[in-house]
Design a protein around this motif. Structure first.
Motif, PDB file in Angstrom:
ATOM      1  N   ASN A  63     -14.012  39.767 -69.646  1.00  0.00           N
ATOM      2  CA  ASN A  63     -12.869  38.971 -70.061  1.00  0.00           C
ATOM      3  C   ASN A  63     -12.238  39.557 -71.323  1.00  0.00           C
ATOM      4  O   ASN A  63     -12.908  40.153 -72.153  1.00  0.00           O
ATOM      5  CB  ASN A  63     -13.303  37.531 -70.322  1.00  0.00           C
ATOM      6  N   LYS A  64     -10.955  39.360 -71.457  1.00  0.00           N
ATOM      7  CA  LYS A  64     -10.244  39.873 -72.622  1.00  0.00           C
ATOM      8  C   LYS A  64     -10.741  39.184 -73.883  1.00  0.00           C
ATOM      9  O   LYS A  64     -10.972  37.975 -73.893  1.00  0.00           O
ATOM     10  CB  LYS A  64      -8.744  39.623 -72.468  1.00  0.00           C
ATOM     11  N   ASN A 267     -14.557  34.555 -75.106  1.00  0.00           N
ATOM     12  CA  ASN A 267     -13.456  35.426 -74.688  1.00  0.00           C
ATOM     13  C   ASN A 267     -12.453  34.602 -73.901  1.00  0.00           C
ATOM     14  O   ASN A 267     -12.703  33.441 -73.553  1.00  0.00           O
ATOM     15  CB  ASN A 267     -13.967  36.579 -73.822  1.00  0.00           C
ATOM     16  N   ARG A 268     -11.322  35.206 -73.594  1.00  0.00           N
ATOM     17  CA  ARG A 268     -10.299  34.509 -72.822  1.00  0.00           C
ATOM     18  C   ARG A 268     -10.781  34.289 -71.389  1.00  0.00           C
ATOM     19  O   ARG A 268     -11.278  35.231 -70.754  1.00  0.00           O
ATOM     20  CB  ARG A 268      -8.999  35.306 -72.847  1.00  0.00           C
ATOM     21  N   GLN A 270     -10.993  33.200 -67.211  1.00  0.00           N
ATOM     22  CA  GLN A 270     -10.302  33.419 -65.954  1.00  0.00           C
ATOM     23  C   GLN A 270      -9.559  32.139 -65.583  1.00  0.00           C
ATOM     24  O   GLN A 270      -9.809  31.073 -66.146  1.00  0.00           O
ATOM     25  CB  GLN A 270     -11.297  33.778 -64.855  1.00  0.00           C
ATOM     26  N   SER A 291      -7.437  36.072 -68.669  1.00  0.00           N
ATOM     27  CA  SER A 291      -8.116  37.296 -68.225  1.00  0.00           C
ATOM     28  C   SER A 291      -7.940  37.634 -66.754  1.00  0.00           C
ATOM     29  O   SER A 291      -8.174  38.763 -66.345  1.00  0.00           O
ATOM     30  CB  SER A 291      -9.612  37.201 -68.541  1.00  0.00           C
TER      31      SER A 291
END
Length: 521
Positions: A63-64, A267-268, A270, A291
């Motif tokens: 994930n970003k 994290n960012r 989905q 993401s």
């Protein structure tokens, strides 16, 4: 002279040290590490288990990461956040935790190769917004038990499709949650009617899809919990309503962003769209901010989520509620609020706008043109309204909010060309012909944003500090959308109220001239 230089050097060193200290103290990664070192277990998640015969899938390799945002402040979720304070409205109001299903205390010691009955589910309720953010582990979705169109189609291929076909209807058991084999709750609902009435209030929303989703969740035993696919990354499950309208979509973006922060995602996440809407240009921003993206009907069989988060409807955000109730908050810098917290001020909308700009890799520390910078060049962005085909039930014609828009634009163009005090670059903001990144960049680069009341002005959430907002308001559309966003961001807002829908070009020019004078022109 050497003594003066030494004092100056020491002074600059001290200022730099203080700045770095404040930055790292408010940086999300620092804050998460600090929070994990304390006894607060608000966001601790049980370890996930999955069967060895299922397919572990991933939307992407990873994930970003969250970007570093100048306006970021820690999402502390302080239970003492005052009711109806700015933080309660825009960030840390989801402070009441309700555990509908707690994982077994020894879940972390269970084998990874077999069912362990390790499902869990909880919600965080905001009394201020009368809304909940919910999350759960070992959640299974049955796409075939969700009645709706496939979603993600090209618009022209579904012209005339009704909205009822696109919004989800959940059968009981559309979602499952795993419980232990010894549990006596097999086959029962996760949530009672009393829970739904207290924490998932319908209010004025006739079709509360998040409430309906939770009402469909069935508790099942571990030996029944078989999946054709496993999604390992944290995933937001989102239902959109007015998905083609920028204002309503930005409320959905904000709700998804807040949900990610409240649940402490590293994290960012989905995204999975639990709706059957067709594809729109606005998906560019969904994909940039988060993401990955899939539609629920894209899954071919029962899919299991290690960590699923239910994002509230955009109607339940402060940006929408501000249209019907008073949210008296002024925008302020994160630095000032870090130094001196103030319940009547907020930096959250600025933080969110920076998140959008960062998602498109646009610079966040760009200095705005102002009298302070001594700049003699200014971009004036005129946000235009134009006909476009928005969704299957749209005729392709927009309502006129400014009947002589072209005349006003031409007059401004002629005036700006002859402006001698400074150089004025009038931008023709035809957003329908621009990518989402180009639209956000145009907003970011503008010293003044001008436009008739319309959804395109919602982009001002991404405007930089000191941007001036000039809204031309017809008598039929005197609504506070953009005055409120300007106030919450700390931007100067200048309205021109019309008796009808026709604006006098000289009046608009004089108003713009006064604004530019305040910028040093």
């Amino acid at each position: 002279m050497n003594s003066k230089y030494l004092k100056l050097f020491v002074f600059l060193f001290i200022i730099n040290s203080i700045t770095l200290s404040l930055y790292f103290s408010s940086h999300p990664d620092f804050f998460r590490r600090h929070r994990r070192s304390t006894s607060d277990t608000h966001h601790s998640l049980p370890q996930s288990t999955f069967s060895d015969h299922t397919q572990l899938i991933s939307f992407s390799n990873s994930n970003k990461p969250w970007p570093i945002l100048p306006s970021y402040l820690p999402w502390s979720l302080n239970p003492n956040t005052p009711f109806r304070s700015c933080e309660a409205y825009f960030g840390n109001g989801f402070t009441r935790r309700i555990d509908l299903l707690k994982p077994p205390p020894d879940i972390n010691r269970k084998s990874l190769t077999g069912g362990a009955g390790g499902g869990w589910f909880r919600c965080f309720y905001s009394q201020t917004l009368r809304s909940s953010i919910c999350e759960g582990g070992r959640v299974r979705m049955h796409p075939e038990k969700i009645k709706m169109s496939i979603g993600g189609e090209v618009l022209e291929s579904v012209i005339g499709r009704s909205e009822d076909e696109e919004l989800p209807e959940f059968e009981f058991g559309a979602f499952d949650l795993e419980v232990g084999e010894k549990s006596k709750s097999h086959g029962k609902k996760l949530a009672s009617e009393g829970f739904l009435n207290e924490y998932m209030q319908k209010g004025a929303i006739l079709r509360h899809t998040m409430r309906d989703l939770i009402d469909s969740i069935q508790l099942i035993g571990a030996n029944e919990f078989e999946c054709s696919e496993w999604v390992e990354e944290p995933t937001l499950l989102i239902t959109r309503f007015e998905y083609a309208n920028l204002f309503h979509t930005i409320t959905d973006w904000y709700s998804a962003y807040v949900s990610s922060r409240v649940t402490g995602l590293p994290n960012r996440p989905q995204l999975v769209f639990l709706d059957g809407h067709c594809m729109t240009q606005l998906e560019e921003t969904w994909k940039a901010v988060f993401s990955g993206l899939r539609y629920a009907k894209n899954f071919s069989g029962p899919v299991c989520f290690r960590h699923a988060i239910l994002s509230p409807l955009g109607y339940e955000t402060a940006m929408f509620r501000g249209l019907s109730e008073t949210i008296d908050c002024d925008g302020a810098s994160a630095h000032d609020l870090w130094q001196k917290p103030d319940n009547s001020k907020t930096a959250r909308i600025s933080e969110f706008g920076e998140m959008i700009r960062a998602a498109f890799s646009l610079p966040l520390h760009q200095q705005h043109h102002s009298s302070k910078s001594g700049s003699r060049n200014h971009n004036v962005l005129f946000v235009r309204r134009e006909d476009y085909l928005a969704h299957p039930r749209h005729a392709g014609k927009v309502q006129s909010r400014l009947s002589n828009e072209q005349e006003v634009f031409d007059a401004l163009k002629s005036w700006s060309t002859g402006h001698t005090e400074c150089k004025i670059n009038l931008i023709n903001g035809l957003f329908g012909h621009m990518t989402m990144k180009e639209q956000v960049r145009a907003i970011q680069d503008a010293s003044v944003i001008v436009g008739a009341h319309g959804a395109g002005l919602t982009h001002i959430v991404s405007a930089t500090p000191e941007t001036e907002i000039l809204e031309i308001v017809s008598s039929e559309y005197r609504r506070p959308h953009f005055e409120l966003i300007s106030k919450w961001k700390g931007l100067n807002y200048h309205p021109i109220y019309l008796g009808g829908s026709h604006a006098s070009p000289p009046v608009v020019i004089n108003k713009l001239r006064d604004i530019l004078k305040s910028l040093g022109c």
